[in-house]
Design a protein around this motif. Sequence first.
Motif, mmCIF file in Angstrom:
data_model
loop_
_atom_site.group_PDB
_atom_site.id
_atom_site.type_symbol
_atom_site.label_atom_id
_atom_site.label_comp_id
_atom_site.label_asym_id
_atom_site.label_seq_id
_atom_site.Cartn_x
_atom_site.Cartn_y
_atom_site.Cartn_z
ATOM 1 N N ARG A 134 0.835 -1.210 0.000
ATOM 2 C CA ARG A 134 0.000 0.000 0.000
ATOM 3 C C ARG A 134 0.870 1.262 0.000
ATOM 4 O O ARG A 134 0.618 2.201 -0.753
ATOM 5 C CB ARG A 134 -0.915 0.000 1.230
ATOM 6 N N LYS A 135 1.907 1.249 0.808
ATOM 7 C CA LYS A 135 2.816 2.394 0.868
ATOM 8 C C LYS A 135 3.524 2.581 -0.473
ATOM 9 O O LYS A 135 3.701 3.700 -0.952
ATOM 10 C CB LYS A 135 3.851 2.197 1.982
ATOM 11 N N ARG A 136 3.902 1.461 -1.102
ATOM 12 C CA ARG A 136 4.594 1.513 -2.389
ATOM 13 C C ARG A 136 3.705 2.126 -3.477
ATOM 14 O O ARG A 136 4.164 2.923 -4.289
ATOM 15 C CB ARG A 136 5.010 0.098 -2.798
ATOM 16 N N VAL A 137 2.423 1.772 -3.470
ATOM 17 C CA VAL A 137 1.477 2.323 -4.457
ATOM 18 C C VAL A 137 1.313 3.828 -4.255
ATOM 19 O O VAL A 137 1.327 4.609 -5.213
ATOM 20 C CB VAL A 137 0.104 1.614 -4.365
ATOM 21 N N ILE A 138 1.167 4.250 -2.980
ATOM 22 C CA ILE A 138 1.017 5.679 -2.670
ATOM 23 C C ILE A 138 2.261 6.450 -3.117
ATOM 24 O O ILE A 138 2.172 7.520 -3.731
ATOM 25 C CB ILE A 138 0.751 5.888 -1.161
ATOM 26 N N GLN A 139 3.438 5.893 -2.819
ATOM 27 C CA GLN A 139 4.690 6.531 -3.239
ATOM 28 C C GLN A 139 4.775 6.628 -4.760
ATOM 29 O O GLN A 139 5.232 7.638 -5.311
ATOM 30 C CB GLN A 139 5.890 5.728 -2.714
ATOM 31 N N SER A 140 4.310 5.571 -5.452
ATOM 32 C CA SER A 140 4.348 5.547 -6.917
ATOM 33 C C SER A 140 3.465 6.648 -7.506
ATOM 34 O O SER A 140 3.834 7.307 -8.481
ATOM 35 C CB SER A 140 3.890 4.180 -7.444
ATOM 36 N N VAL A 141 2.290 6.857 -6.900
ATOM 37 C CA VAL A 141 1.376 7.903 -7.358
ATOM 38 C C VAL A 141 1.995 9.283 -7.168
ATOM 39 O O VAL A 141 1.990 10.124 -8.078
ATOM 40 C CB VAL A 141 0.023 7.819 -6.613
ATOM 41 N N ILE A 142 2.569 9.512 -5.978
ATOM 42 C CA ILE A 142 3.171 10.820 -5.673
ATOM 43 C C ILE A 142 4.355 11.096 -6.605
ATOM 44 O O ILE A 142 4.474 12.185 -7.186
ATOM 45 C CB ILE A 142 3.622 10.875 -4.194
ATOM 46 N N CYS A 143 5.232 10.107 -6.763
ATOM 47 C CA CYS A 143 6.414 10.289 -7.615
ATOM 48 C C CYS A 143 6.021 10.450 -9.086
ATOM 49 O O CYS A 143 6.602 11.262 -9.805
ATOM 50 C CB CYS A 143 7.363 9.102 -7.456
ATOM 51 N N GLY A 144 5.017 9.672 -9.534
ATOM 52 C CA GLY A 144 4.540 9.795 -10.912
ATOM 53 C C GLY A 144 3.956 11.169 -11.188
ATOM 54 O O GLY A 144 4.158 11.745 -12.260
ATOM 55 N N THR A 145 3.249 11.706 -10.205
ATOM 56 C CA THR A 145 2.679 13.053 -10.324
ATOM 57 C C THR A 145 3.783 14.094 -10.491
ATOM 58 O O THR A 145 3.725 14.960 -11.367
ATOM 59 C CB THR A 145 1.842 13.387 -9.070
ATOM 60 N N LEU A 146 4.816 13.978 -9.653
ATOM 61 C CA LEU A 146 5.931 14.932 -9.678
ATOM 62 C C LEU A 146 6.696 14.851 -11.002
ATOM 63 O O LEU A 146 6.948 15.870 -11.656
ATOM 64 C CB LEU A 146 6.873 14.639 -8.503
ATOM 65 N N VAL A 147 7.036 13.609 -11.409
ATOM 66 C CA VAL A 147 7.784 13.414 -12.655
ATOM 67 C C VAL A 147 6.977 13.921 -13.856
ATOM 68 O O VAL A 147 7.495 14.642 -14.713
ATOM 69 C CB VAL A 147 8.134 11.923 -12.861
ATOM 70 N N GLY A 148 5.704 13.548 -13.917
ATOM 71 C CA GLY A 148 4.851 13.949 -15.034
ATOM 72 C C GLY A 148 4.704 15.449 -15.149
ATOM 73 O O GLY A 148 4.844 16.019 -16.242
ATOM 74 N N PHE A 149 4.464 16.110 -14.026
ATOM 75 C CA PHE A 149 4.263 17.567 -14.058
ATOM 76 C C PHE A 149 5.539 18.276 -14.514
ATOM 77 O O PHE A 149 5.498 19.170 -15.372
ATOM 78 C CB PHE A 149 3.847 18.089 -12.684
#
Length: 255
Positions: A134-149
């Motif tokens: 669960r923590k890994r998925v949340i981290q993936s969402v946050i990091c993906g948001t940052l990288v994408g933006f």
Amino acid sequence: MLYTFFICFVAGIGAGLGTGFAGMSAAAVISPMLITFLHIPAYQAVGIALASDVLASAVSAYIYYKNKNLDIKNGLVMMATVLLFTLVGSWVASLLPNATLGGFSVFMTFLLGIKFLVRPVMTTKESMGNTSPRKRVIQSVICGTLVGFICGFVGAGGGMMMLLLLTSVLGYELKTAVGTSVFIMTFTALTGAVSHFAIGGAPDLWCLVFCVLSTLLWARIAAKFANKASPTVLNRATGAILTLLGIVMLAVNYL
């Protein structure tokens, strides 16, 4: 024709090694070389670089997958957020005057290379397993948001940022980080290449073919070597290649 082949082949060597070893976007190497030495329009050069990225990243991802160095589940989560927020970043950038940061990805390549030489990533797969799904998925969402933006806003740097966040924030072992990064880049590069060619028209065919084949060849060689190398050797090789590419690209851009 011979000169075009030579420039594309050399650009493909740098892009392929960067992709296979470190999950780096081919655009960081191919674009400035095509623009500087072949005088290809910038928009078309980026399209060719992204097209070169697709097959090189795909074959690299397959090699990392065969060696069990690819996290598909969290890679898909991060990929979805990267694609979404790349669009958001592009939209925000279009509202602001001169919102691009010219040498961002070049400086990042150089600094990340130094980082791997000075502070190598020695995380193991066993320690990776200590993080809850669960923590890994949340981290993936946050990091993906940052990288994408940032990719959408700045227009570059995605592969480098993904590698940095996967190793530093998500705590990935280096091979798994690179494998997951090239897996994501296969789809982001395909999206970017299609949109560039749809908007800007067909690119120079010979440049496209030469760059794609050269990048594919060297990415395959680098990925095979990287998956057999020890963590120490891989950190040194990754650091050396990124540092060298960073220096070369700084010279191409500013000298």
